[in-house]
Motif scaffolding. Structure first.
Motif, PDB file in Angstrom:
ATOM      1  N   ASP A  45       0.732  -1.296   0.135  1.00  0.00           N
ATOM      2  CA  ASP A  45      -0.207  -0.048   0.085  1.00  0.00           C
ATOM      3  C   ASP A  45       0.640   1.247  -0.044  1.00  0.00           C
ATOM      4  O   ASP A  45       2.103   1.034   0.317  1.00  0.00           O
ATOM      5  N   PRO A  46       0.280   2.372  -0.189  1.00  0.00           N
ATOM      6  CA  PRO A  46       1.271   3.797  -0.199  1.00  0.00           C
ATOM      7  C   PRO A  46       2.038   3.957   0.857  1.00  0.00           C
ATOM      8  O   PRO A  46       3.102   4.604   0.750  1.00  0.00           O
ATOM      9  N   ASP A  47       1.782   3.526   2.231  1.00  0.00           N
ATOM     10  CA  ASP A  47       2.548   3.718   3.217  1.00  0.00           C
ATOM     11  C   ASP A  47       3.412   2.517   3.719  1.00  0.00           C
ATOM     12  O   ASP A  47       4.169   2.730   4.769  1.00  0.00           O
ATOM     13  N   ASP A  62      -6.569  -7.073  -3.669  1.00  0.00           N
ATOM     14  CA  ASP A  62      -6.320  -5.509  -3.559  1.00  0.00           C
ATOM     15  C   ASP A  62      -4.730  -5.177  -3.646  1.00  0.00           C
ATOM     16  O   ASP A  62      -4.157  -4.071  -4.191  1.00  0.00           O
ATOM     17  N   VAL A  63      -3.917  -5.880  -3.012  1.00  0.00           N
ATOM     18  CA  VAL A  63      -2.580  -5.468  -2.893  1.00  0.00           C
ATOM     19  C   VAL A  63      -2.058  -5.809  -4.247  1.00  0.00           C
ATOM     20  O   VAL A  63      -1.200  -4.745  -4.761  1.00  0.00           O
ATOM     21  N   LEU A  64      -2.250  -6.698  -5.111  1.00  0.00           N
ATOM     22  CA  LEU A  64      -1.669  -6.828  -6.377  1.00  0.00           C
ATOM     23  C   LEU A  64      -2.378  -5.624  -7.364  1.00  0.00           C
ATOM     24  O   LEU A  64      -1.615  -5.297  -8.077  1.00  0.00           O
ATOM     25  N   ASP A  65      -3.440  -5.418  -7.049  1.00  0.00           N
ATOM     26  CA  ASP A  65      -4.080  -4.190  -7.990  1.00  0.00           C
ATOM     27  C   ASP A  65      -3.264  -3.002  -7.577  1.00  0.00           C
ATOM     28  O   ASP A  65      -2.948  -2.275  -8.797  1.00  0.00           O
ATOM     29  N   TYR A  66      -2.961  -2.750  -6.380  1.00  0.00           N
ATOM     30  CA  TYR A  66      -2.134  -1.506  -6.103  1.00  0.00           C
ATOM     31  C   TYR A  66      -0.617  -1.646  -6.711  1.00  0.00           C
ATOM     32  O   TYR A  66      -0.241  -0.728  -7.372  1.00  0.00           O
ATOM     33  N   ALA A 114       3.467  -0.433 -10.693  1.00  0.00           N
ATOM     34  CA  ALA A 114       4.767  -0.857 -11.713  1.00  0.00           C
ATOM     35  C   ALA A 114       4.417  -0.407 -12.978  1.00  0.00           C
ATOM     36  O   ALA A 114       5.134  -0.099 -13.775  1.00  0.00           O
ATOM     37  N   VAL A 115       3.347  -0.494 -13.538  1.00  0.00           N
ATOM     38  CA  VAL A 115       2.870  -0.020 -14.820  1.00  0.00           C
ATOM     39  C   VAL A 115       3.206   1.338 -15.093  1.00  0.00           C
ATOM     40  O   VAL A 115       3.908   1.819 -16.051  1.00  0.00           O
ATOM     41  N   GLU A 116       3.064   2.346 -14.476  1.00  0.00           N
ATOM     42  CA  GLU A 116       3.453   3.714 -14.422  1.00  0.00           C
ATOM     43  C   GLU A 116       5.102   3.961 -14.523  1.00  0.00           C
ATOM     44  O   GLU A 116       5.488   4.411 -15.327  1.00  0.00           O
ATOM     45  N   LEU A 158       7.656  -8.694  -8.724  1.00  0.00           N
ATOM     46  CA  LEU A 158       6.215  -8.682  -9.321  1.00  0.00           C
ATOM     47  C   LEU A 158       6.296  -9.286 -10.512  1.00  0.00           C
ATOM     48  O   LEU A 158       5.459 -10.304 -10.716  1.00  0.00           O
ATOM     49  N   VAL A 159       7.371  -9.297 -11.363  1.00  0.00           N
ATOM     50  CA  VAL A 159       7.373 -10.106 -12.555  1.00  0.00           C
ATOM     51  C   VAL A 159       8.454 -11.454 -12.150  1.00  0.00           C
ATOM     52  O   VAL A 159       9.616 -11.086 -11.974  1.00  0.00           O
ATOM     53  N   PHE A 160       7.810 -12.734 -12.188  1.00  0.00           N
ATOM     54  CA  PHE A 160       8.420 -13.762 -11.705  1.00  0.00           C
ATOM     55  C   PHE A 160       8.102 -14.974 -12.442  1.00  0.00           C
ATOM     56  O   PHE A 160       8.919 -15.894 -12.191  1.00  0.00           O
ATOM     57  N   SER A 161       7.563 -14.905 -13.691  1.00  0.00           N
ATOM     58  CA  SER A 161       7.269 -15.840 -14.501  1.00  0.00           C
ATOM     59  C   SER A 161       6.942 -15.148 -15.836  1.00  0.00           C
ATOM     60  O   SER A 161       6.754 -14.167 -15.936  1.00  0.00           O
ATOM     61  N   PRO A 162       6.745 -16.222 -17.013  1.00  0.00           N
ATOM     62  CA  PRO A 162       6.486 -15.844 -18.217  1.00  0.00           C
ATOM     63  C   PRO A 162       5.047 -15.005 -18.342  1.00  0.00           C
ATOM     64  O   PRO A 162       4.814 -13.956 -19.011  1.00  0.00           O
TER      65      PRO A 162
END
Length: 238
Positions: A26-28, A45-49, A54-56, A81-85
């Motif tokens: 989360d942001p904090d 919810d964590v993954l969405d955040y 990451a995308v930005e 976050l990126v750990f697989s194809p």
């Protein structure tokens, strides 16, 4: 990373290898959070955040890489976050990246139970760069599984500790680990490495394949020599 991309552009180096990083939950948050089994809605919810962060970030990195005529190859490494194809392709698709792809280090896919050859074929031209690094499952996997946390701290004053960042270093592995890195050819036979090289060459005949030696049973030179011998044998069978 930004400085490295700019320097690579000035030097005419075409690839920069890195990892994706892992935002906090989360942001904090003060520490990264690696979610690997989001069966509970809170983890979504964590993954969405995290993916939003990451995308930005990677949109900016992709633009910088394109501006400097550099391609950034992400090592698909656990704890990131990126750990697989699948997560690699998701990052590329959600950012619309043209200059971000994969550094194919097969060892991390091996111990997670993935099919390395199938992964290379599935990613196709998104594979920019490669490493020759082997891994094997050990008897400890019977009771630990591959997502084991039975590591122990290495004291701050220990000689030869391996730093991982400011104020942090590698921990000690359990005595009977679930898996370990081994010299190339000791986890997977020469026939596998022949197919590995063949599949990479179908994507790019000039792709570099760099040996990584992290087999604790051998010195750096012994491990490199064994890996080189087995890779030469693999290449000869192409």
């Amino acid at each position: 990373m930004r400085r490295t991309i700019r320097l690579a552009g000035l030097l005419g180096v075409k690839h920069v290898v890195t990892m994706s990083g892992t935002p906090g939950s989360d942001p904090d948050a003060e520490y990264p959070s690696w979610v690997v089994n989001p069966w509970d809605g809170v983890y979504m919810d964590v993954l969405d955040y995290q993916w939003g962060v990451a995308v930005e970030f990677w949109k900016e990195i992709d633009a910088l890489a394109r501006e400097n005529d550099v391609r950034v190859a992400i090592e698909m490494h656990p704890h990131n976050l990126v750990f697989s194809p699948v997560t690699l392709k998701r990052l590329v698709e959600e950012t619309g990246a043209t200059n971000v792809g994969a550094e194919m280090d097969p060892s991390h896919l091996m111990w997670q139970g993935m099919n390395v050859i199938a992964s290379i074929k599935w990613l196709g031209p998104l594979v920019f760069h490669a490493a020759a690094k082997d891994a094997t499952l050990c008897p400890g996997a019977d009771i630990r599984g591959v997502l084991d946390t039975s590591f122990t701290r290495v004291p701050a004053d220990a000689p030869g500790k391996v730093p991982t960042g400011y104020g942090f270093w590698c921990n000690a592995w359990p005595e009977n680990p679930a898996w370990k890195f081994v010299a190339v050819g000791l986890g997977n036979d020469v026939a596998f490495w022949t197919e590995f090289l063949r599949t990479l060459s179908e994507i790019d005949p000039d792709m570099a394949v760099n040996i990584e030696q992290e087999d604790a049973a051998y010195s750096q030179t012994e491990g490199l020599a064994l890996a080189a011998k087995n890779l030469h044998s693999a290449a000869a069978a192409l």
